[in-house]
Design an enzyme around this catalytic site. Structure first.
Site: not given
Ligand code: NAD
Length: 264
Positions: A121, A45, A183
């Site tokens: 987002e 992704d 939070a």
């Molecule tokens: P990353 O490689 O850490 O990816 C985070 C995870 O999010 C991966 O497993 C990816 O497959 C999954 N992911 C990404 N888009 C998704 C979607 N639309 N639906 C379901 N899963 C999805 O980081 P990155 O590749 O730089 O991705 C950035 C994304 O990481 C941000 O857009 C954000 O949504 C996500 N993120 C999640 C958290 C959390 O869940 N606590 C925190 C920070 C960022």
């Protein structure tokens, strides 16, 4: 067909990119990184998010296809071993075009404004201190937020960061944005709604930091920018959409089930 491949850079993704070029050339497709008709993302992704940000100036005419080389990618329809099948379908079939909404953010500063488009987002966080900001919906004060941050997600991003915050999963045919809290401080003095809210396309949300000089992190998908001169941020559902070329059906709810519940 003019195409470009964006890959994650690991061995498997690079090998698949090489294979894609060989198969594509046999079908008469032309590589064109400047003005592609189709962007192929090979990786996860994160790779598709990078591809989106690299080509989001061409959204009116470009479509995207995702191939995943790790565990299931939310934006990827094809697995590594299906690459030949994908290229054959690209040569012979007309795809179905599926368009997903995006979040648009305009960051206003004293000397101008910047516009960002998010596929997953937009996240606002305080840097080194709590984020204190008022949230206005359609020009009316909604709440005063104090806490770690605010996430404004698209429907297709609702399964990403938003979901970890307890937000709802929204079908991408619903043109909307969702505001979730990270939070928030809630006690007798400070109060926020606590649950995420979903706004329709014709609504807008303004986030106004209490202190004009507060150091903030503006995170658009995977891209983080720090600023200390943000006066306000306007979040809306964009008029632009990302277009995916689907060479076979992969309904959203099946994607959700396979990503979070059980593989079929
Ligand atoms: P990353 O490689 O850490 O990816 C985070 C995870 O999010 C991966 O497993 C990816 O497959 C999954 N992911 C990404 N888009 C998704 C979607 N639309 N639906 C379901 N899963 C999805 O980081 P990155 O590749 O730089 O991705 C950035 C994304 O990481 C941000 O857009 C954000 O949504 C996500 N993120 C999640 C958290 C959390 O869940 N606590 C925190 C920070 C960022």
């Amino acid at each position: 067909m003019k195409y470009v491949v964006i890959d994650r850079g690991d061995d498997l993704s690079r090998r698949l990119t090489g294979r894609f070029h060989t198969l594509a050339s046999a079908h008469g497709f032309a590589p064109d990184a400047e003005s592609p008709d189709i962007v192929i993302s090979i990786g996860g992704d994160g790779t598709l998010l990078q591809a989106f940000h690299r080509y989001n100036h061409l959204l009116d005419r470009v479509s995207f296809v995702g191939v995943h080389t790790g565990h299931l990618g939310f934006y990827a329809d094809w697995q590594a071993h299906e690459l030949d099948d994908l290229v054959a379908k690209m040569a012979s079939d007309k795809p179905q075009y599926v368009r997903y909404p995006l979040v648009e953010v305009v960051a206003n500063r004293p000397d101008g404004s910047e516009r960002y488009l998010a596929l997953n987002e937009f996240t606002l966080k305080g840097v080194g201190s709590t984020l204190v900001a008022s949230i206005h919906i359609n020009d009316e004060l909604f709440e005063m937020f104090r806490g770690d941050g605010i996430v404004v997600s698209t429907p297709s991003g609702s399964t990403a960061y938003n979901k970890s915050l307890g937000g709802a999963v929204i079908h991408p045919s619903i043109e909307s944005l969702q505001i979730a809290e990270i939070a928030s401080i809630n006690n007798r003095v400070y109060r926020t709604l606590g649950s995420s809210v979903v706004l329709p396309k014709h609504h807008h949300c303004d986030i106004i930091p209490e202190k004009e000089s507060q150091r903030l992190a503006l995170v658009v998908d995977h891209i983080s920018i720090e600023r200390s001169d943000i006066r306000s941020l306007r979040c809306t559902v964009s008029d632009k959409k990302i277009c995916f070329a689907r060479y076979r059906p992969f309904p959203f709810w099946r994607r959700v089930r396979e990503a979070f519940l059980t593989e079929s």
